[in-house]
Design a protein around this motif. Structure first.
Motif, PDB file in Angstrom:
ATOM      1  N   GLY A 350       4.333 -10.837   1.830  1.00  0.00           N
ATOM      2  CA  GLY A 350       3.768  -9.549   2.232  1.00  0.00           C
ATOM      3  C   GLY A 350       3.363  -9.544   3.694  1.00  0.00           C
ATOM      4  N   ARG A 351       4.202  -8.956   4.525  1.00  0.00           N
ATOM      5  CA  ARG A 351       3.895  -8.901   5.957  1.00  0.00           C
ATOM      6  C   ARG A 351       2.735  -7.935   6.239  1.00  0.00           C
ATOM      7  N   ALA A 352       2.753  -6.764   5.603  1.00  0.00           N
ATOM      8  CA  ALA A 352       1.731  -5.751   5.874  1.00  0.00           C
ATOM      9  C   ALA A 352       0.352  -6.207   5.405  1.00  0.00           C
ATOM     10  N   ILE A 353       0.288  -6.821   4.234  1.00  0.00           N
ATOM     11  CA  ILE A 353      -0.994  -7.311   3.716  1.00  0.00           C
ATOM     12  C   ILE A 353      -1.599  -8.331   4.669  1.00  0.00           C
ATOM     13  N   THR A 354      -0.769  -9.252   5.129  1.00  0.00           N
ATOM     14  CA  THR A 354      -1.246 -10.297   6.039  1.00  0.00           C
ATOM     15  C   THR A 354      -1.719  -9.706   7.363  1.00  0.00           C
ATOM     16  N   GLY A 464      -5.253  -1.119  11.362  1.00  0.00           N
ATOM     17  CA  GLY A 464      -5.219  -1.507   9.957  1.00  0.00           C
ATOM     18  C   GLY A 464      -4.914  -0.344   9.030  1.00  0.00           C
ATOM     19  N   LEU A 465      -5.511   0.808   9.323  1.00  0.00           N
ATOM     20  CA  LEU A 465      -5.280   1.994   8.490  1.00  0.00           C
ATOM     21  C   LEU A 465      -3.812   2.392   8.452  1.00  0.00           C
ATOM     22  N   LEU A 466      -3.107   2.220   9.542  1.00  0.00           N
ATOM     23  CA  LEU A 466      -1.708   2.624   9.620  1.00  0.00           C
ATOM     24  C   LEU A 466      -0.802   1.829   8.679  1.00  0.00           C
ATOM     25  N   LEU A 467      -1.291   0.704   8.207  1.00  0.00           N
ATOM     26  CA  LEU A 467      -0.500  -0.114   7.287  1.00  0.00           C
ATOM     27  C   LEU A 467      -0.851   0.131   5.821  1.00  0.00           C
ATOM     28  N   THR A 468      -1.748   1.074   5.555  1.00  0.00           N
ATOM     29  CA  THR A 468      -2.238   1.292   4.195  1.00  0.00           C
ATOM     30  C   THR A 468      -1.113   1.559   3.199  1.00  0.00           C
ATOM     31  N   VAL A 473       2.635  -0.591  -1.277  1.00  0.00           N
ATOM     32  CA  VAL A 473       3.972  -0.956  -1.743  1.00  0.00           C
ATOM     33  C   VAL A 473       4.046  -2.449  -2.036  1.00  0.00           C
ATOM     34  N   GLU A 474       3.498  -3.259  -1.128  1.00  0.00           N
ATOM     35  CA  GLU A 474       3.560  -4.707  -1.318  1.00  0.00           C
ATOM     36  C   GLU A 474       2.709  -5.166  -2.498  1.00  0.00           C
ATOM     37  N   LEU A 504       9.634  -0.684   2.604  1.00  0.00           N
ATOM     38  CA  LEU A 504       8.633   0.073   3.320  1.00  0.00           C
ATOM     39  C   LEU A 504       9.226   1.365   3.859  1.00  0.00           C
ATOM     40  N   LEU A 505       8.433   2.423   3.795  1.00  0.00           N
ATOM     41  CA  LEU A 505       8.944   3.727   4.183  1.00  0.00           C
ATOM     42  C   LEU A 505       8.620   4.058   5.617  1.00  0.00           C
TER      43      LEU A 505
END
Length: 505
Positions: A350-354, A464-468, A473-474, A504-505
């Motif tokens: 999970g790239r976004a979570i990290t 951080g919010l932009l990756l919510t 999804v992850e 990811l969208l």
């Protein structure tokens, strides 16, 4: 010899003469695939160390050029508006760097990356040196410094799309987070090398602080031209049938197409257009996230030595040389952060979570550094180190592993001519934030440094919010074991090995 080709590509890539020379000493007459990978890793690594080292003199000499310096500074930066003028210089450099990144990425998928990268390195060396020439030539025109930085920014913008594209051509997704996490240490090591070199030479005159890094990147640019293999087909690299390489899998796009058929490598496709690259799933969210992440990171890059020298630590002010050396602790933390972020993202898949986890943790770290960093040298070093881990970690992850993942996204159907463009879009968007952060700091710091840190914490929160949405999804993929095909309604034969980033969208 390289030759011009059709409208699909402006240039045909050929085997570097340095590699041809090395092959004369090989009994088999050619390098192995792993040897090529090692060569690519090392050359791109040291190349970008040199790029970042060439950016550090500006931050190191800020105190010397400004009016706060005991010797009176250097006109036109020796007045009350000195910090603001220096901020404008940074803005000019980073604005051109951001715009140039988009252009360089577009060209990088159409030109010989080795030649293009060499041009960027030698051009960077030239204009970095010309900034320092003002010391000996006694130049004091603001517009001279502005013009030199504009041109330096243009050549600097060539570097990143090229090195990421070349590395992405040789390594696949399986362990890309860890590999690129280690590789991304070049950013921090370049900052450290540039800081130590510029600080060490500062005692001989501030012009030498620019000349040293300029000579370094020029020399390495020549080395890159003679030895960098751009992709497997260019050098005729083939894996031994019995060789098992943990960094590459036959099932992945670029490697699979190359190994299965020399007639269709993924490198012979028409380059992906700029707008089409923006539409690749995941590109836009990560690009805008990097806008704010890089704003924070580059504010530290350009202003940390100045901040340290103008704020008491343990009841005393540090010299400019000592402040420059101390600021490298932030970059040492960045080395650790880049490796940790890459490793964790591989383990979690999970790239976004990290990335978001590091970003959110950076907010209290920045607050603590501002509030308690002045108490003692020990506390300052610890908090600066932690801030470096949490600020540079996600920055390194997004600009390396994430960019390479998206540049070889499944939707491209094996087309390898998108890496430089995707990398440029993500890092170019981030570079706009990198341009805004330092110039805002130049003005806001005149009000208070508290306001600067509040700006940085706000930027981190928005990032951080932009990756919510991507995090959701992850998380779903982890909880329910869904693959990217499940998310988009397609079938999958091996969902366990699919990365959530592909949905990811």
């Amino acid at each position: 010899m390289a030759s011009w080709t059709s409208s699909q590509f402006l240039y045909e890539e050929t085997k570097p003469c340095g590699i041809q020379f090395l092959e004369r000493f090989k009994r088999s007459g050619r390098l192995s695939f792993k040897q090529y990978q090692a060569l690519v890793f090392i050359l791109t690594f040291v190349a970008y160390i040199a790029f970042h080292a060439a950016r550090k003199p500006n931050s190191i000499v800020k105190g010397t050029l400004s009016a706060s310096n005991a010797k009176g500074g250097w006109a036109p930066f020796d007045g009350r508006d000195g910090p603001a003028l220096l901020g404008q210089i940074d803005l000019a450099f980073l604005s051109v760097y951001a715009v140039g990144m988009f252009v360089a990425g577009h060209l990088g998928d159409r030109l010989d990356l080795r030649t293009f990268l060499t041009i960027g390195m030698i051009g960077t060396g030239l204009f970095t040196a010309l900034f320092g020439v003002a010391f000996w030539a006694d130049f004091h025109s603001f517009y001279y410094f502005l013009a030199v930085q504009v041109l330096a920014g243009w050549f600097q913008s060539i570097g990143w799309p090229c090195v990421v594209a070349v590395l992405g051509n040789w390594f696949d997704k399986k362990r890309r987070g860890m590999i690129m996490g280690v590789w991304s240490a070049h950013t921090s090591l370049g900052n450290i090398a540039g800081s130590l070199l510029a600080s060490g030479l500062l005692r001989f005159g501030w012009g030498w602080s620019f000349l040293g890094p300029a000579l370094l990147i020029t020399f390495l640019g020549i080395v890159v031209y003679f030895f960098l293999p751009v992709n497997p087909p260019t050098v005729g690299a083939e894996r031994d049938g019995t060789e098992v390489d943990s960094t590459m899998r036959l099932g992945d796009t670029i490697t699979e197409s190359f190994l299965s058929s020399r007639m269709s490598t993924g490198f012979d496709r028409k380059a992906v257009g700029f707008l089409a690259a923006w539409k690749i799933p995941g590109v836009a969210p990560f690009a805008f996230c990097l806008f704010f992440t890089k704003l924070v990171s580059y504010t530290f890059l350009y202003w940390l030595p100045f901040y340290v020298s103008h704020n008491m630590i343990g009841g005393e002010y540090l010299s400019e040389e000592t402040s420059g050396n101390l600021s490298t602790v932030f970059d040492i933390g960045g080395v650790v952060g880049g490796i940790l972020a890459g490793y964790i993202s591989d383990q979690l898949n999970g790239r976004a979570i990290t990335a978001a986890g590091f970003i959110y943790l950076a907010i209290p770290a920045l607050f603590l550094y501002r509030v308690y960093g002045h108490i003692s040298m020990t506390i300052n070093v610890i908090l600066m180190f932690m801030s470096g881990i949490l600020v540079i970690g996600p920055f390194a992850l997004i600009t390396t592993a994430v960019s390479a993942d998206l540049g070889t996204h499944k939707s491209l159907k094996g087309n390898a001519r998108a890496l430089a463009t995707v990398t440029a879009i993500i890092d170019g968007t981030g570079s706009v934030g990198a341009a805004i952060g330092p110039v805002l700091t130049g003005y806001i710091s005149e009000i208070s440094w508290d306001a600067v840190f509040y700006m940085l914490m706000t930027a981190a929160f928005v990032s951080g919010l932009l990756l919510t949405k991507l995090i959701i999804v992850e998380v779903k993929a982890m909880l329910y074991g869904s693959s990217e095909e499940d998310e988009v309604g397609a079938s999958s034969s091996s969902p366990a090995h699919k990365a959530p980033i592909d949905v990811l969208l």
